[in-house]
Design an enzyme around this catalytic site. Sequence first.
Site, PDB file in Angstrom:
ATOM      1  N   ALA A  85       5.452   7.354   5.321  1.00 55.84           N
ATOM      2  CA  ALA A  85       6.082   8.130   4.247  1.00 55.84           C
ATOM      3  C   ALA A  85       6.110   9.603   4.618  1.00 55.84           C
ATOM      4  CB  ALA A  85       5.291   7.970   2.948  1.00 55.84           C
ATOM      5  N   THR A 127       1.317   5.577  -5.019  1.00 57.18           N
ATOM      6  CA  THR A 127       0.484   6.715  -5.441  1.00 57.18           C
ATOM      7  C   THR A 127       0.397   6.832  -6.963  1.00 57.18           C
ATOM      8  OG1 THR A 127       0.508   9.138  -5.521  1.00 57.18           O
ATOM      9  CG2 THR A 127       2.588   8.104  -5.094  1.00 57.18           C
ATOM     10  N   TYR A 151       8.975  14.017  -4.239  1.00 58.98           N
ATOM     11  CA  TYR A 151       8.084  13.063  -3.558  1.00 58.98           C
ATOM     12  C   TYR A 151       7.739  11.905  -4.490  1.00 58.98           C
ATOM     13  CZ  TYR A 151       3.573  11.044  -2.165  1.00 58.98           C
ATOM     14  OH  TYR A 151       2.553  10.162  -1.879  1.00 58.98           O
ATOM     15  N   SER A 154      10.567   9.611  -5.153  1.00 52.90           N
ATOM     16  CA  SER A 154      10.888   8.705  -4.040  1.00 52.90           C
ATOM     17  C   SER A 154       9.895   7.544  -4.004  1.00 52.90           C
ATOM     18  CB  SER A 154      10.902   9.467  -2.705  1.00 52.90           C
ATOM     19  OG  SER A 154       9.590   9.846  -2.304  1.00 52.90           O
ATOM     20  N   ASN A 180      -5.615  10.907  -5.186  1.00 50.16           N
ATOM     21  CA  ASN A 180      -5.685  11.838  -4.044  1.00 50.16           C
ATOM     22  C   ASN A 180      -6.796  11.440  -3.079  1.00 50.16           C
ATOM     23  OD1 ASN A 180      -4.250  13.421  -6.178  1.00 50.16           O
ATOM     24  ND2 ASN A 180      -4.257  14.951  -4.547  1.00 50.16           N
ATOM     25  N   ARG A 215      -7.271  16.475 -10.420  1.00 53.22           N
ATOM     26  CA  ARG A 215      -6.978  15.340  -9.558  1.00 53.22           C
ATOM     27  C   ARG A 215      -8.208  14.440  -9.500  1.00 53.22           C
ATOM     28  NH1 ARG A 215      -2.785  17.298 -10.466  1.00 53.22           N
ATOM     29  NH2 ARG A 215      -1.094  17.901  -9.044  1.00 53.22           N
ATOM     30  N   ASN A 250      -8.830  21.848  -9.574  1.00 46.33           N
ATOM     31  CA  ASN A 250      -8.635  22.384  -8.220  1.00 46.33           C
ATOM     32  C   ASN A 250      -9.593  23.514  -7.908  1.00 46.33           C
ATOM     33  OD1 ASN A 250      -6.566  20.589  -7.828  1.00 46.33           O
ATOM     34  ND2 ASN A 250      -4.926  22.061  -8.276  1.00 46.33           N
ATOM     35  N   ARG A 274       3.185  25.908  -8.299  1.00 44.33           N
ATOM     36  CA  ARG A 274       4.158  24.959  -7.732  1.00 44.33           C
ATOM     37  C   ARG A 274       5.147  24.590  -8.839  1.00 44.33           C
ATOM     38  NH1 ARG A 274       1.407  19.452  -5.811  1.00 44.33           N
ATOM     39  NH2 ARG A 274       1.275  20.417  -3.762  1.00 44.33           N
TER      40      ARG A 274
HETATM   41  P1  NAD Z   1       0.595  11.260   6.289  1.00 40.28           P
HETATM   42  O1  NAD Z   1       1.705  12.212   6.015  1.00 40.28           O
HETATM   43  O2  NAD Z   1      -0.689  11.772   6.844  1.00 40.28           O
HETATM   44  O3  NAD Z   1       1.107  10.149   7.317  1.00 40.28           O
HETATM   45  C1  NAD Z   1       2.358   9.539   7.237  1.00 40.28           C
HETATM   46  C2  NAD Z   1       2.605   8.798   8.543  1.00 40.28           C
HETATM   47  O4  NAD Z   1       3.887   8.140   8.436  1.00 40.28           O
HETATM   48  C3  NAD Z   1       2.695   9.714   9.761  1.00 40.28           C
HETATM   49  O5  NAD Z   1       1.979   9.143  10.840  1.00 40.28           O
HETATM   50  C4  NAD Z   1       4.192   9.771  10.081  1.00 40.28           C
HETATM   51  O6  NAD Z   1       4.460   9.974  11.452  1.00 40.28           O
HETATM   52  C5  NAD Z   1       4.634   8.393   9.617  1.00 40.28           C
HETATM   53  N1  NAD Z   1       6.046   8.339   9.260  1.00 40.28           N
HETATM   54  C6  NAD Z   1       6.740   9.216   8.485  1.00 40.28           C
HETATM   55  N2  NAD Z   1       8.016   8.816   8.377  1.00 40.28           N
HETATM   56  C7  NAD Z   1       8.131   7.647   9.075  1.00 40.28           C
HETATM   57  C8  NAD Z   1       9.177   6.734   9.310  1.00 40.28           C
HETATM   58  N3  NAD Z   1      10.406   6.953   8.821  1.00 40.28           N
HETATM   59  N4  NAD Z   1       8.925   5.632  10.032  1.00 40.28           N
HETATM   60  C9  NAD Z   1       7.689   5.418  10.571  1.00 40.28           C
HETATM   61  N5  NAD Z   1       6.662   6.244  10.394  1.00 40.28           N
HETATM   62  C10 NAD Z   1       6.868   7.353   9.641  1.00 40.28           C
HETATM   63  O7  NAD Z   1       0.383  10.475   4.950  1.00 40.28           O
HETATM   64  P2  NAD Z   1      -0.956   9.870   4.313  1.00 40.28           P
HETATM   65  O8  NAD Z   1      -1.627  10.898   3.519  1.00 40.28           O
HETATM   66  O9  NAD Z   1      -1.706   9.131   5.360  1.00 40.28           O
HETATM   67  O10 NAD Z   1      -0.324   8.831   3.296  1.00 40.28           O
HETATM   68  C11 NAD Z   1      -0.063   7.487   3.674  1.00 40.28           C
HETATM   69  C12 NAD Z   1       0.556   6.761   2.511  1.00 40.28           C
HETATM   70  O11 NAD Z   1      -0.320   6.805   1.391  1.00 40.28           O
HETATM   71  C13 NAD Z   1       1.876   7.372   2.030  1.00 40.28           C
HETATM   72  O12 NAD Z   1       2.738   6.318   1.682  1.00 40.28           O
HETATM   73  C14 NAD Z   1       1.479   8.171   0.804  1.00 40.28           C
HETATM   74  O13 NAD Z   1       2.566   8.242  -0.097  1.00 40.28           O
HETATM   75  C15 NAD Z   1       0.361   7.317   0.259  1.00 40.28           C
HETATM   76  N6  NAD Z   1      -0.650   8.028  -0.541  1.00 40.28           N
HETATM   77  C16 NAD Z   1      -1.279   9.139  -0.031  1.00 40.28           C
HETATM   78  C17 NAD Z   1      -2.270   9.771  -0.783  1.00 40.28           C
HETATM   79  C18 NAD Z   1      -3.003  10.982  -0.251  1.00 40.28           C
HETATM   80  O14 NAD Z   1      -3.781  11.581  -0.993  1.00 40.28           O
HETATM   81  N7  NAD Z   1      -2.833  11.361   1.015  1.00 40.28           N
HETATM   82  C19 NAD Z   1      -2.596   9.281  -2.049  1.00 40.28           C
HETATM   83  C20 NAD Z   1      -1.933   8.148  -2.536  1.00 40.28           C
HETATM   84  C21 NAD Z   1      -0.972   7.537  -1.758  1.00 40.28           C
HETATM   85  P1  TYD Z   2      -2.020  18.331  -2.704  1.00 41.30           P
HETATM   86  O1  TYD Z   2      -3.153  18.175  -1.744  1.00 41.30           O
HETATM   87  O2  TYD Z   2      -0.722  18.844  -2.206  1.00 41.30           O
HETATM   88  O3  TYD Z   2      -1.850  16.909  -3.395  1.00 41.30           O
HETATM   89  P2  TYD Z   2      -0.942  16.479  -4.679  1.00 41.30           P
HETATM   90  O4  TYD Z   2      -0.007  17.560  -5.020  1.00 41.30           O
HETATM   91  O5  TYD Z   2      -0.253  15.304  -4.117  1.00 41.30           O
HETATM   92  O6  TYD Z   2      -1.912  16.162  -5.758  1.00 41.30           O
HETATM   93  O7  TYD Z   2      -2.493  19.265  -3.894  1.00 41.30           O
HETATM   94  C1  TYD Z   2      -3.613  18.928  -4.690  1.00 41.30           C
HETATM   95  C2  TYD Z   2      -3.703  19.948  -5.807  1.00 41.30           C
HETATM   96  O8  TYD Z   2      -3.997  21.213  -5.227  1.00 41.30           O
HETATM   97  C3  TYD Z   2      -2.401  20.133  -6.554  1.00 41.30           C
HETATM   98  O9  TYD Z   2      -2.696  20.376  -7.926  1.00 41.30           O
HETATM   99  C4  TYD Z   2      -1.779  21.372  -5.937  1.00 41.30           C
HETATM  100  C5  TYD Z   2      -2.997  22.170  -5.537  1.00 41.30           C
HETATM  101  N1  TYD Z   2      -2.833  23.033  -4.337  1.00 41.30           N
HETATM  102  C6  TYD Z   2      -3.173  24.381  -4.397  1.00 41.30           C
HETATM  103  O10 TYD Z   2      -3.594  24.905  -5.443  1.00 41.30           O
HETATM  104  N2  TYD Z   2      -3.017  25.156  -3.274  1.00 41.30           N
HETATM  105  C7  TYD Z   2      -2.542  24.640  -2.112  1.00 41.30           C
HETATM  106  O11 TYD Z   2      -2.398  25.389  -1.100  1.00 41.30           O
HETATM  107  C8  TYD Z   2      -2.220  23.237  -2.054  1.00 41.30           C
HETATM  108  C9  TYD Z   2      -1.685  22.628  -0.802  1.00 41.30           C
HETATM  109  C10 TYD Z   2      -2.387  22.479  -3.201  1.00 41.30           C
END
Ligand code: NAD
Ligand code: TYD
Length: 343
Positions: A85, A127, A151, A154, A180, A215, A250, A274
């Site tokens: 993603a 998510t 995001y 999508s 998160n 969060r 935060n 934001r």
């Molecule tokens: P990330 O951005 O660290 O990693 C995404 C990976 O997907 C990368 O390795 C990238 O190269 C790959 N990628 C992107 N577009 C691609 C494509 N078209 N085809 C193949 N590979 C592709 O993301 P993450 O934080 O590891 O999140 C992973 C999943 O978990 C995502 O679907 C995200 O929506 C979901 N998610 C993340 C969080 C969070 O807090 N990070 C929380 C809930 C859900």
């Molecule tokens: P983020 O890690 O981008 O995750 P999400 O928006 O998917 O929850 O942000 C977590 C929270 O932190 C969100 O409320 C936005 C805030 N934030 C800041 O205050 N400063 C920053 O530089 C970033 C990246 C996020």
Amino acid sequence: MSQTILVTGGAGFIGSNFIRYVLQHDPDVQIVNVDALTYAGNLTNLEDVADSPRYHFVRGKIQDQALIEQVCRDYGVEGIINFAAESHVDRSIHSAAPFLETNVLGVLHLLEVVRKLSIPRFVHISTDEVYGSIAEGAATEESPLRPNSPYAASKASADLLIRSYIRTYGVPAIITRASNNYGPYQFPEKLIPLMITNALENQPLPVYGDGQNIRDWLFVEDHCAALWLIYQRGSEGEIYNICSGEQRRNIEVVEAIVRLLNKPSSLIQFVPDRPGHDRRYAMDATKLRQQLGWQPTVSFDEGLARTVQWYQNHRQWWKAVRDQSYREYYQKQYGVLSGKAEQ
Ligand code: NAD
Ligand code: TYD
């Protein structure tokens, strides 16, 4: 029983932790990782498993249906777990198109492969952001989808598409919705690793708005354990919320990081909010806890301390990452390295 699974997006933060977790916990599983290696994908995240005979890497996009089909046939794939993603809300606000390409169209192509080849398992990582901001209480799996960022929209779109494939074609899909995540290998654009790495470089810590947004923080290894349990024992067609219940504002998170690193709180800077910033995410994960017996094992205090220590011990990893795409992106968007501070 031995099986081969396809992990898509496995070179990113959660995917790479998941691959490591499964290879360690289940000696009978082979993993093929297909990843496009966007700015967020990093093969050094998987250096320690790269030589395992049970791990294979193929570079490619999930939108490339022919490639995904070929990989599934070549490796005899029996299940797919999709992490691929575009994952950062701020980037989606600046440019939504790549989010729709990967997060919606990519999922469509994966669903088509699952349908065509009758793959018996498809787990899609979604998510809590699909539920939108929750003023009071907590979203259950039945709550309405009210995404507020491109995001989140999508991701919600993909969830609805998957629902339609379950109903229309009987595709054996499961959707998981996590809160998160934080932990090792998270790209330093997300709140926790951004604040840790900025603080380590004595750069400003940009807190959006009043810093009171809430969060629910899930340590990535707890998420991986939940996902593997759901992959093995979850019910087809179901949705599972995954969260720890460790809700924090935060500003509390940023202050805790400053304390752990012994840095001055004068580094903290409140910056413009934001657009469309969700105030609070909160989910109810009773279904996962009661039906599959999962529970988180790492408290927020412990997880944050471990994460801070990991970034302290892996300067080379995050410096390389920041020097490349991160620097480029932030300088292009904001003219500064540290986020929105001087916007
Ligand atoms: P990330 O951005 O660290 O990693 C995404 C990976 O997907 C990368 O390795 C990238 O190269 C790959 N990628 C992107 N577009 C691609 C494509 N078209 N085809 C193949 N590979 C592709 O993301 P993450 O934080 O590891 O999140 C992973 C999943 O978990 C995502 O679907 C995200 O929506 C979901 N998610 C993340 C969080 C969070 O807090 N990070 C929380 C809930 C859900
Ligand atoms: P983020 O890690 O981008 O995750 P999400 O928006 O998917 O929850 O942000 C977590 C929270 O932190 C969100 O409320 C936005 C805030 N934030 C800041 O205050 N400063 C920053 O530089 C970033 C990246 C996020």
